[in-house]
Every structure is written in C-alpha cells, then in structure tokens.
Design an enzyme around this catalytic site. Sequence first.
Site: not given
Ligand code: FAD
Length: 284
Positions: A17, A49, A51, A107, A145, A176
């Site tokens: 990465e 990316y 945020a 997200r 996660y 993660q």
């Molecule tokens: P989601 O899948 O939307 O989940 C976020 C939270 O909401 C979780 O607690 C989940 O349980 C909850 N949730 C999901 N769906 C629902 C629903 N329908 N109703 C209620 N709650 C719900 N961040 C960056 O800024 N740039 C990056 O490039 C980046 N790369 C990453 C790569 C990896 C492999 C990982 C693991 C994380 C990365 N992150 C990055 C961090 C990530 O953006 C954050 O952890 C963020 O807070 C959650 O993103 P997500 O896509 O997992 O969100």
Amino acid sequence: MRIIDKIKADGVHISFEVFPPKTDAGFESVLKATDGIAELTPSFISVTYGAGGGTSKNTVKIASHIKNDLKIPALAHLTCVSSTKEEVHKVIGQLQKEGIENILALRGDIPQDGQFPLPGQYSHACELIEDIKKMGDFCIGAACYPEGHVEMEHKKDDIRYLKEKVDCGVDFITTQMFFNNDIFYRIREQGIMIPVLPGIMPITTKKQLARSCALSGTAVPQRFRAIVDYFGDDPAAMKQAGIAYATDQIIDLIANGVRNIHVYSMNKPEVAAAIMQNLSEIVK
Ligand code: FAD
C-alpha cells in the site's frame, strides 16, 4: 486486471500500500517509493484516499501510474463521508477514465466537526458500494475490523454490518492491521464467504505503533509490546525487529492456508523489500 482474479489465482500473493502526498510538492517522492515497491512485483498496489477528499486527484494519478505505466493492478481507495455524492461520482468517473478497475469502498472517519450524516449524503460504506456498482463494472473491496470498529460497542453488531456490506456486492475484504493472528483466524468462523485479506503492518518505530493503535484501537499483545519496549529507542534495531515480527505473522498466515496478504508498508520500499527478502524461499 481485476484484483479478485488475482486473489483466486494459484499461489501466494503479497500486495502493498502507498499513500498519496498531502501537497503536490511531495508527489515525486511518492512516485519514487511506488516505483521501488513495483520492482517487487506485488499482486497489486493500493493507494489510500485522504478522508476529506482534498487529495483525491493524487490518489487517481498514483493509481493510474501503477496501472498504466508500471502495469501492476491498482486498487484505489475511496471514502465518502466528507464528500457530496456528486463529488464522489466525479472521482469514480475519473478512475473509470484511467482504466482503474478496482476500488476499496470506504465510509471514512466521521469528520471532527460532527456534521454527520449530511442530509441526502452517504452514511455508510454500503451506500457507496451500491453507487459504484451502478456506475460501472468495478471489482470492489471493503474494510473489516477483526477487533471490532472503534465506533461499535458490540462486536456482533459490527459483524452484522460487515455481512450487510458483503451482501451489497463486495468482491473481497481487507482487514485493519492486527498483531495477533488468532484474532484474524476467528473471522473465518463468522460465515463471511468472500476472500478476506489480512492487513499486516510492519511497525518500524515506537511512535508509529502508538499513533496507529490510537487511531485503530488495535491491541498490542505482550510478545510484541516487549519487543517495542526493548528495541523502541534504537531506531535501526526497532526497524529490524518490526520487520521480523511482520514476517513472522505472514509466515504463520501462509502456514495456516492464507494465500493473499496485504502489507501496510506504506511509502517505504526498503521495508517492503526486506519482507520479500525474508520470504524469498516461501513466496516464489
Ligand atoms: P462502514 O462499513 O460504513 O462502517 C463504519 C461503522 O458503521 C462501523 O462501526 C460499522 O459497524 C457501522 N455500520 C456500518 N453499516 C451500518 C448501518 N447500516 N447502520 C449502522 N451502523 C453501521 N480511511 C481513509 O480515510 N482513507 C483510506 O484510504 C482508508 N483505507 C482503509 C483501508 C482499510 C483496509 C481499513 C480497514 C480502513 C481504512 N480507512 C481509511 C479507515 C476507515 O475509513 C475508517 O475505519 C472508517 O471509520 C470506517 O470506514 P468503513 O468503510 O469501514 O465504514
């Protein structure tokens, strides 16, 4: 090439990465680091990316360089929480134009000003996944996660939402970072039927461990804590020990049947190279 096809191919595949520069001034040095990583012929290189979306053009440019100049599959990360749907659609269109077929749909962290969710905009990664699918034939990844997402009080809710995300049409999941492989093996018992790529972060400084764990909530097992406590004040020794620990995790994963491993070596080609050197008789 679609990353899911790489993942399903025979053999063990290691990916790396990189993160884009915050300003245009840092662009050349990120390209140089990316070129160094490409020399290791990883299965793909992912590009994070910013945020807030402010560095989106650099993510697109670096992903395009990986795919079109270096001829290595590129995985462009894309977050949606701090952007309007229109802005996000524009980035998806730019990726399409550059021929990028793989997107990690995220997200992103909730902005500190607390304006979340904005009316009519994205709340969760699932909605972004649905939009990406509508806009083109992309291979889509999502985040997971193993120790639970920091916002979720109960891990079982996190798994439920992860399954919802898979049902939205994700092709694969990347985790993660974690420092205890047993935590990763437990995901396999949760009924996730698509490939899950473990994310391994080589920790090369004491500061990096503190910063990364504060953001992610990742637990540090006593075995690794002792290593950081002992070597943390000697930068060269800490780097070697961190690379050895990450290598050890990777070897254990391979020995337990894991065939695709994503390494968060970030913009450090020498760290990626040291890991590949350590695996020279294991990953051929
Ligand atoms: P989601 O899948 O939307 O989940 C976020 C939270 O909401 C979780 O607690 C989940 O349980 C909850 N949730 C999901 N769906 C629902 C629903 N329908 N109703 C209620 N709650 C719900 N961040 C960056 O800024 N740039 C990056 O490039 C980046 N790369 C990453 C790569 C990896 C492999 C990982 C693991 C994380 C990365 N992150 C990055 C961090 C990530 O953006 C954050 O952890 C963020 O807070 C959650 O993103 P997500 O896509 O997992 O969100």
